[in-house]
Scaffold this motif. Structure first.
Motif, PDB file in Angstrom:
ATOM      1  N   SER A   1       0.824  -1.215   0.000  1.00  0.00           N
ATOM      2  CA  SER A   1       0.000   0.000   0.000  1.00  0.00           C
ATOM      3  C   SER A   1       0.855   1.261   0.000  1.00  0.00           C
ATOM      4  O   SER A   1       0.529   2.247  -0.662  1.00  0.00           O
ATOM      5  N   ALA A   2       1.977   1.212   0.728  1.00  0.00           N
ATOM      6  CA  ALA A   2       2.872   2.373   0.750  1.00  0.00           C
ATOM      7  C   ALA A   2       3.463   2.623  -0.629  1.00  0.00           C
ATOM      8  O   ALA A   2       3.591   3.772  -1.080  1.00  0.00           O
ATOM      9  N   LYS A   3       3.822   1.535  -1.321  1.00  0.00           N
ATOM     10  CA  LYS A   3       4.379   1.667  -2.669  1.00  0.00           C
ATOM     11  C   LYS A   3       3.327   2.158  -3.651  1.00  0.00           C
ATOM     12  O   LYS A   3       3.618   2.969  -4.544  1.00  0.00           O
ATOM     13  N   LEU A   4       2.088   1.681  -3.498  1.00  0.00           N
ATOM     14  CA  LEU A   4       0.988   2.160  -4.352  1.00  0.00           C
ATOM     15  C   LEU A   4       0.788   3.661  -4.177  1.00  0.00           C
ATOM     16  O   LEU A   4       0.562   4.390  -5.148  1.00  0.00           O
ATOM     17  N   LYS A   5       0.903   4.138  -2.935  1.00  0.00           N
ATOM     18  CA  LYS A   5       0.772   5.570  -2.657  1.00  0.00           C
ATOM     19  C   LYS A   5       1.946   6.342  -3.260  1.00  0.00           C
ATOM     20  O   LYS A   5       1.762   7.379  -3.912  1.00  0.00           O
ATOM     21  N   THR A   6       3.164   5.837  -3.064  1.00  0.00           N
ATOM     22  CA  THR A   6       4.362   6.505  -3.578  1.00  0.00           C
ATOM     23  C   THR A   6       4.328   6.644  -5.092  1.00  0.00           C
ATOM     24  O   THR A   6       4.750   7.668  -5.646  1.00  0.00           O
ATOM     25  N   GLU A   7       3.816   5.619  -5.763  1.00  0.00           N
ATOM     26  CA  GLU A   7       3.786   5.640  -7.224  1.00  0.00           C
ATOM     27  C   GLU A   7       2.529   6.298  -7.785  1.00  0.00           C
ATOM     28  O   GLU A   7       2.277   6.249  -8.991  1.00  0.00           O
ATOM     29  N   GLY A   8       1.745   6.914  -6.884  1.00  0.00           N
ATOM     30  CA  GLY A   8       0.601   7.710  -7.329  1.00  0.00           C
ATOM     31  C   GLY A   8      -0.572   6.914  -7.859  1.00  0.00           C
ATOM     32  O   GLY A   8      -1.353   7.402  -8.684  1.00  0.00           O
ATOM     33  N   ILE A   9      -0.732   5.669  -7.360  1.00  0.00           N
ATOM     34  CA  ILE A   9      -1.816   4.818  -7.843  1.00  0.00           C
ATOM     35  C   ILE A   9      -3.016   4.871  -6.908  1.00  0.00           C
ATOM     36  O   ILE A   9      -4.157   4.728  -7.344  1.00  0.00           O
ATOM     37  N   ILE A  10      -2.771   5.070  -5.609  1.00  0.00           N
ATOM     38  CA  ILE A  10      -3.857   5.266  -4.639  1.00  0.00           C
ATOM     39  C   ILE A  10      -3.585   6.544  -3.849  1.00  0.00           C
ATOM     40  O   ILE A  10      -2.444   6.999  -3.757  1.00  0.00           O
ATOM     41  N   ALA A  11      -4.656   7.085  -3.250  1.00  0.00           N
ATOM     42  CA  ALA A  11      -4.512   8.335  -2.495  1.00  0.00           C
ATOM     43  C   ALA A  11      -4.013   8.096  -1.078  1.00  0.00           C
ATOM     44  O   ALA A  11      -3.279   8.911  -0.523  1.00  0.00           O
ATOM     45  N   SER A  12      -4.421   6.960  -0.487  1.00  0.00           N
ATOM     46  CA  SER A  12      -4.060   6.692   0.902  1.00  0.00           C
ATOM     47  C   SER A  12      -3.907   5.194   1.133  1.00  0.00           C
ATOM     48  O   SER A  12      -4.753   4.407   0.685  1.00  0.00           O
ATOM     49  N   PRO A  13      -2.859   4.775   1.832  1.00  0.00           N
ATOM     50  CA  PRO A  13      -2.693   3.352   2.146  1.00  0.00           C
ATOM     51  C   PRO A  13      -3.788   2.830   3.085  1.00  0.00           C
ATOM     52  O   PRO A  13      -4.074   1.635   3.085  1.00  0.00           O
ATOM     53  N   PHE A  14      -4.407   3.712   3.879  1.00  0.00           N
ATOM     54  CA  PHE A  14      -5.353   3.304   4.919  1.00  0.00           C
ATOM     55  C   PHE A  14      -6.494   2.458   4.362  1.00  0.00           C
ATOM     56  O   PHE A  14      -6.787   1.370   4.874  1.00  0.00           O
ATOM     57  N   TYR A  15      -7.146   2.957   3.324  1.00  0.00           N
ATOM     58  CA  TYR A  15      -8.309   2.246   2.792  1.00  0.00           C
ATOM     59  C   TYR A  15      -7.912   0.934   2.116  1.00  0.00           C
ATOM     60  O   TYR A  15      -8.678  -0.039   2.153  1.00  0.00           O
ATOM     61  N   PHE A  16      -6.729   0.885   1.501  1.00  0.00           N
ATOM     62  CA  PHE A  16      -6.268  -0.362   0.905  1.00  0.00           C
ATOM     63  C   PHE A  16      -6.039  -1.404   1.997  1.00  0.00           C
ATOM     64  O   PHE A  16      -6.470  -2.554   1.877  1.00  0.00           O
ATOM     65  N   ASP A  17      -5.351  -0.990   3.076  1.00  0.00           N
ATOM     66  CA  ASP A  17      -5.071  -1.917   4.178  1.00  0.00           C
ATOM     67  C   ASP A  17      -6.364  -2.457   4.796  1.00  0.00           C
ATOM     68  O   ASP A  17      -6.490  -3.666   5.061  1.00  0.00           O
ATOM     69  N   ILE A  18      -7.326  -1.552   5.043  1.00  0.00           N
ATOM     70  CA  ILE A  18      -8.594  -1.959   5.646  1.00  0.00           C
ATOM     71  C   ILE A  18      -9.377  -2.885   4.716  1.00  0.00           C
ATOM     72  O   ILE A  18      -9.929  -3.905   5.144  1.00  0.00           O
ATOM     73  N   TYR A  19      -9.400  -2.550   3.426  1.00  0.00           N
ATOM     74  CA  TYR A  19     -10.190  -3.332   2.465  1.00  0.00           C
ATOM     75  C   TYR A  19      -9.677  -4.756   2.344  1.00  0.00           C
ATOM     76  O   TYR A  19     -10.473  -5.708   2.401  1.00  0.00           O
ATOM     77  N   VAL A  20      -8.361  -4.931   2.170  1.00  0.00           N
ATOM     78  CA  VAL A  20      -7.838  -6.294   1.976  1.00  0.00           C
ATOM     79  C   VAL A  20      -7.997  -7.113   3.257  1.00  0.00           C
ATOM     80  O   VAL A  20      -8.189  -8.335   3.199  1.00  0.00           O
ATOM     81  N   ALA A  21      -7.942  -6.445   4.423  1.00  0.00           N
ATOM     82  CA  ALA A  21      -8.156  -7.170   5.686  1.00  0.00           C
ATOM     83  C   ALA A  21      -9.622  -7.575   5.819  1.00  0.00           C
ATOM     84  O   ALA A  21      -9.932  -8.717   6.193  1.00  0.00           O
ATOM     85  N   PHE A  22     -10.523  -6.672   5.506  1.00  0.00           N
ATOM     86  CA  PHE A  22     -11.959  -6.934   5.603  1.00  0.00           C
ATOM     87  C   PHE A  22     -12.395  -8.037   4.635  1.00  0.00           C
ATOM     88  O   PHE A  22     -13.233  -8.881   4.964  1.00  0.00           O
TER      89      PHE A  22
END
Length: 348
Positions: A56-77
């Protein structure tokens, strides 16, 4: 009193529902959000053993997502945090978190690209054989035919144009001009596409300072690449390459034949480190035992270490060298007697 308690409970329930609804709406918006509406593909790599937070941090760094938070929560959920797969993916900035997570967990949207690795010291035939083996092209001739100095080859096709093509002698092909490196190519890339990429890289590697130095020395790029290719096939280390370059220039100045088995191997299409007396008598301009001076052109693709050595050789009094094929050690000599002694000592 019961009515009051009931009212309080109702208020609490209402607040909980409201907060829950707010959080859910925020969550849904977060996982449905995309960076932009326009299509913009991004080659994204998930390294082996990467954790969710790493991805998620790499996705944010490369400008693919706005925030790692929602990615982390979604894949866990969704319980797919352990299903994210290492590999290369062609993602898009118009994808939302849900689509990205699905792609990474199911191996979807794999890259349309692939890597090829062209090794220093390979000649055109070696490169063509490798590309066939890797399934990049169907026939070796699909590649080799485009390297010839003829009409409808990379000497005339617009896609292949490089600044030095006009300087290549009419009797030479692209041998030695295809820079060896690791390249990313599209999976449907043609032989022409690959050659164009290699020529462009060579064009970029030969700097203005290097061109000025060639002019100062009175040497052409063709001559430098020819010397570099022989060095590339003869020795391994950058230091030895510079010394051997000095030896070759010493021999050329003195009118002594280069006597390189590498050039003879090119003529004979073999990889032998030494040749028989019958082979040494081969009548070929690439037989530098029989003919003095440089061969007609490069015998392989050279890396930057060899090219730099050919352009900036070591100043040396040596005239001879031999290499131990097992250890890679090179032994130098100033006289033929010393050279023969090295042969007795180190060639067993």
């Amino acid at each position: 009193m019961p009515q009051k308690i009931t009212a309080i409970i109702g208020i609490i329930i209402s607040i909980v529902v409201l907060v829950g609804a707010t959080l859910y709406i925020s969550y849904w918006r977060g996982v449905s959000r995309y960076i932009q509406t326009q299509s913009a593909e991004v080659l994204f790599t998930v390294e082996p053993n990467s954790g969710v937070s790493d991805i998620s941090a790499k996705l944010k760094t490369e400008g693919i997502i706005a925030s790692p938070f929602y990615f982390d929560i979604y894949v866990a959920f969704q319980k797919i945090d352990r299903k994210l797969q290492a590999g290369e993916y062609m993602l898009n900035k118009n994808m939302n978190v849900r689509q990205i997570a699905k792609a990474l967990s199911q191996g979807e949207a794999q890259s349309r690209e692939r890597a090829i690795k062209i090794i220093e010291g390979w000649d055109i035939k070696d490169i063509a054989a490798y590309l066939v083996k890797e399934g990049v092209i169907k026939k070796e001739n699909d590649f080799t035919v485009l390297t010839k100095h003829e009409i409808d080859t990379c000497f005339s096709l617009e896609a292949c144009q490089a600044s030095f093509l006009a300087q290549i002698p009419a009797n030479a092909d692209l041998e030695g001009y295809l820079f060896p490196d690791t390249y990313r190519i599209f999976k449907d890339a043609s032989a022409e596409d690959i050659i164009a990429k290699m020529l462009t890289t060579m064009d970029e590697k030969i700097t203005d300072d290097m061109k000025a130095e060639m002019t100062r020395q009175g040497k052409t790029l063709h001559e430098i690449l020819t010397v570099a290719s022989i060095i590339e096939r003869e020795v391994r280390t950058p230091e030895d390459m510079k010394t051997v370059a000095g030896i070759f220039y010493n021999r050329l100045t003195a009118g002594i034949a280069l006597q390189s088995d590498a050039t003879l191997s090119y003529a004979l299409n073999d990889k032998k480190p030494a040749h028989t007396s019958a082979e040494l008598s081969l009548d070929s301009p690439y037989n530098t035992y029989k003919y003095r001076g440089l061969p007609p052109g490069p015998i392989a693709s050279s890396g930057m270490a060899a090219i730099q050595a050919a352009l900036y050789p070591a100043q040396t009094d040596y005239l001879y060298f031999l290499s131990d094929l097992e250890t890679g050690t090179t032994y130098f000599a100033k006289t033929l007697a010393e050279h023969n002694k090295n042969k007795r000592l180190y060639l067993k």
